[in-house]
Design a protein around this motif. Structure first.
Motif, PDB file in Angstrom:
ATOM      1  N   ARG A 159       3.285   3.338   0.254  1.00 28.66           N
ATOM      2  CA  ARG A 159       4.432   2.976  -0.718  1.00 28.66           C
ATOM      3  C   ARG A 159       5.714   3.981  -0.208  1.00 28.66           C
ATOM      4  O   ARG A 159       6.878   3.220  -0.060  1.00 28.66           O
ATOM      5  N   HIS A 160       5.455   5.131   0.255  1.00 27.16           N
ATOM      6  CA  HIS A 160       6.477   5.601   1.009  1.00 27.16           C
ATOM      7  C   HIS A 160       6.839   5.055   2.200  1.00 27.16           C
ATOM      8  O   HIS A 160       8.197   4.833   2.493  1.00 27.16           O
TER       9      HIS A 160
ATOM     10  N   THR B 293       2.274  -2.815  -1.383  1.00 26.60           N
ATOM     11  CA  THR B 293       3.362  -2.893  -0.440  1.00 26.60           C
ATOM     12  C   THR B 293       3.989  -4.432  -0.416  1.00 26.60           C
ATOM     13  O   THR B 293       3.169  -5.184  -0.738  1.00 26.60           O
ATOM     14  N   GLU B 294       5.064  -4.303   0.052  1.00 23.93           N
ATOM     15  CA  GLU B 294       5.896  -5.414   0.091  1.00 23.93           C
ATOM     16  C   GLU B 294       6.309  -5.847   1.466  1.00 23.93           C
ATOM     17  O   GLU B 294       6.421  -7.226   1.790  1.00 23.93           O
ATOM     18  N   ARG B 295       6.393  -4.981   2.278  1.00 16.90           N
ATOM     19  CA  ARG B 295       6.981  -5.286   3.793  1.00 16.90           C
ATOM     20  C   ARG B 295       6.229  -4.990   5.068  1.00 16.90           C
ATOM     21  O   ARG B 295       6.057  -5.728   6.253  1.00 16.90           O
TER      22      ARG B 295
ATOM     23  N   ARG C 240       5.844  13.684   2.646  1.00 20.13           N
ATOM     24  CA  ARG C 240       6.888  12.764   2.737  1.00 20.13           C
ATOM     25  C   ARG C 240       8.212  13.155   3.364  1.00 20.13           C
ATOM     26  O   ARG C 240       8.839  12.501   4.259  1.00 20.13           O
TER      27      ARG C 240
ATOM     28  N   ASP D  63       0.587   6.558  -2.413  1.00 25.13           N
ATOM     29  CA  ASP D  63       1.831   7.430  -2.372  1.00 25.13           C
ATOM     30  C   ASP D  63       2.439   7.273  -0.881  1.00 25.13           C
ATOM     31  O   ASP D  63       3.589   6.936  -0.573  1.00 25.13           O
TER      32      ASP D  63
ATOM     33  N   ASP E  77       6.572   2.076   3.084  1.00 23.52           N
ATOM     34  CA  ASP E  77       7.238   0.460   2.796  1.00 23.52           C
ATOM     35  C   ASP E  77       8.624   0.827   2.223  1.00 23.52           C
ATOM     36  O   ASP E  77       9.230  -0.211   2.787  1.00 23.52           O
ATOM     37  N   ARG E  78       8.798   1.720   1.723  1.00 30.10           N
ATOM     38  CA  ARG E  78      10.392   1.834   1.081  1.00 30.10           C
ATOM     39  C   ARG E  78      11.313   2.518   2.178  1.00 30.10           C
ATOM     40  O   ARG E  78      12.505   2.264   2.060  1.00 30.10           O
ATOM     41  N   THR E  79      10.560   3.237   3.294  1.00 32.26           N
ATOM     42  CA  THR E  79      11.758   3.948   3.926  1.00 32.26           C
ATOM     43  C   THR E  79      11.604   3.450   5.421  1.00 32.26           C
ATOM     44  O   THR E  79      11.954   4.333   6.505  1.00 32.26           O
TER      45      THR E  79
ATOM     46  N   ASP F  66       9.669  11.548   6.813  1.00 27.58           N
ATOM     47  CA  ASP F  66      10.910  11.110   6.994  1.00 27.58           C
ATOM     48  C   ASP F  66      11.528  11.841   8.299  1.00 27.58           C
ATOM     49  O   ASP F  66      12.390  11.152   8.952  1.00 27.58           O
TER      50      ASP F  66
END
Length: 307
Positions: A21-22, A65-67, A292, A18, A24-26, A296
């Protein structure tokens, strides 16, 4: 500067994923994990707490993850033969499409060595052994067949295929990060590492980074060619009493608790002393939505320093 998160592996794998992935997205830049099999019974956790194994987690993060960059902070050189590490690293790097940084360290945690019957040499021998270790990994990364005849390790026509693919910002393939704070480890990083890491607030990093600069200059290397990263426990809070309690509880570990302005001031001073990446352990940040939210909030603090 880059900003990365360090999920504690003493939590369920679902929580680790979690956090990763968070991040990676942010817009975070990296996800790092520690390499230990148990806590040390002090600042790094209770011995009895179940602990996930780092190389398996990193291979999972490569596809989850992607990035973000991913890497161990740092693999203990006493646990695994360097040829095994080199082969694992290349496979995991390919799984991640070229996002692995191979963090390596000489090893230090006595209790896990004692429990598993793994030798932990005296500090001087440990550093000498580690110097050979990094050289062996480099040769396996770079040479079609590698030979090495050292005190601790030997290779004879050794193959390590496939090789990692070069990419943007990493023309030599997988970057090697060396973690350490002593003079000999820093000198080793000057000779052999692409990146260097240690825990520390800005004043400590400034002093140790100057040692790295001198080590680079002594061998004719541009000090700017070695990336520098650090980590500290960060807790964003407007409650001054909570901030004081937190800093007292985690001392003497590097930590900053307080307002966004206070954390931003520390980040600015890290930037001034040449830190390229700040790594944030997730252990003080709660779990689930609370964590999270804290991530942020920190990302907002870091935004002016990115780039």
């Amino acid at each position: 500067m880059r900003f990365s998160v360090w999920p504690n592996l003493m939590q369920p794998v679902e929580d680790v994923l979690d956090v990763a992935r968070h991040a990676d997205r942010t817009g975070w830049d990296g996800v790092w994990v520690a390499d230990h099999f148990m806590g040390d019974g002090a600042g790094f956790g209770a011995v009895e707490t179940p602990t996930l194994e780092s190389t398996a987690v990193l291979s999972a993060l490569a596809v989850a993850t992607e990035r973000v960059r991913i890497g161990p902070l740092v693999l203990g050189a006493t646990y695994r033969h360097p040829a095994v590490v080199a082969n694992w690293a290349i496979t995991t790097d390919r799984l991640s499409s070229g996002r692995l940084v191979l963090g390596l360290g000489a090893g230090w945690q006595r209790n896990e060595h004692d429990q598993y019957g793994i030798d932990l040499p005296a500090v001087g021998d440990r550093v000498t052994r580690f110097s050979e270790y990094v050289r062996v990994v480099r040769r396996l990364f770079e040479e079609p067949t590698a030979d090495f005849d050292g005190q601790w390790f030997r290779l004879s026509g050794a193959r390590c295929e496939p090789k990692a693919e070069p990419g943007p910002g990493r023309p030599g393939g997988i970057p090697i990060l060396v973690g350490g704070k002593g003079d000999r480890m820093i000198a080793l990083a000057a000779r052999q590492a692409d990146e260097w890491n240690m825990w520390g607030l800005p004043d400590v990093i400034a002093e140790r980074s100057a040692v790295l600069d001198r080590g680079c200059e002594a061998i004719g290397r541009d000090p700017a060619s070695v990336g520098r990263s650090t980590q500290a426990l960060l807790l964003p809070t407007e409650d001054d009493a909570r901030a004081r309690r937190f800093n007292d509880a985690v001392a003497p570990r590097a930590a900053v608790a307080g307002s966004a302005d206070r954390i931003a001031d520390t980040v600015a001073r890290w930037a001034e002393v040449g830190v390229d990446e700040v790594i944030v352990p997730d252990s003080p940040l709660g779990r689930g939505s609370e964590r999270r939210d804290h991530l942020d909030a920190l990302a907002e603090v870091f935004a002016p320093f990115r780039g």
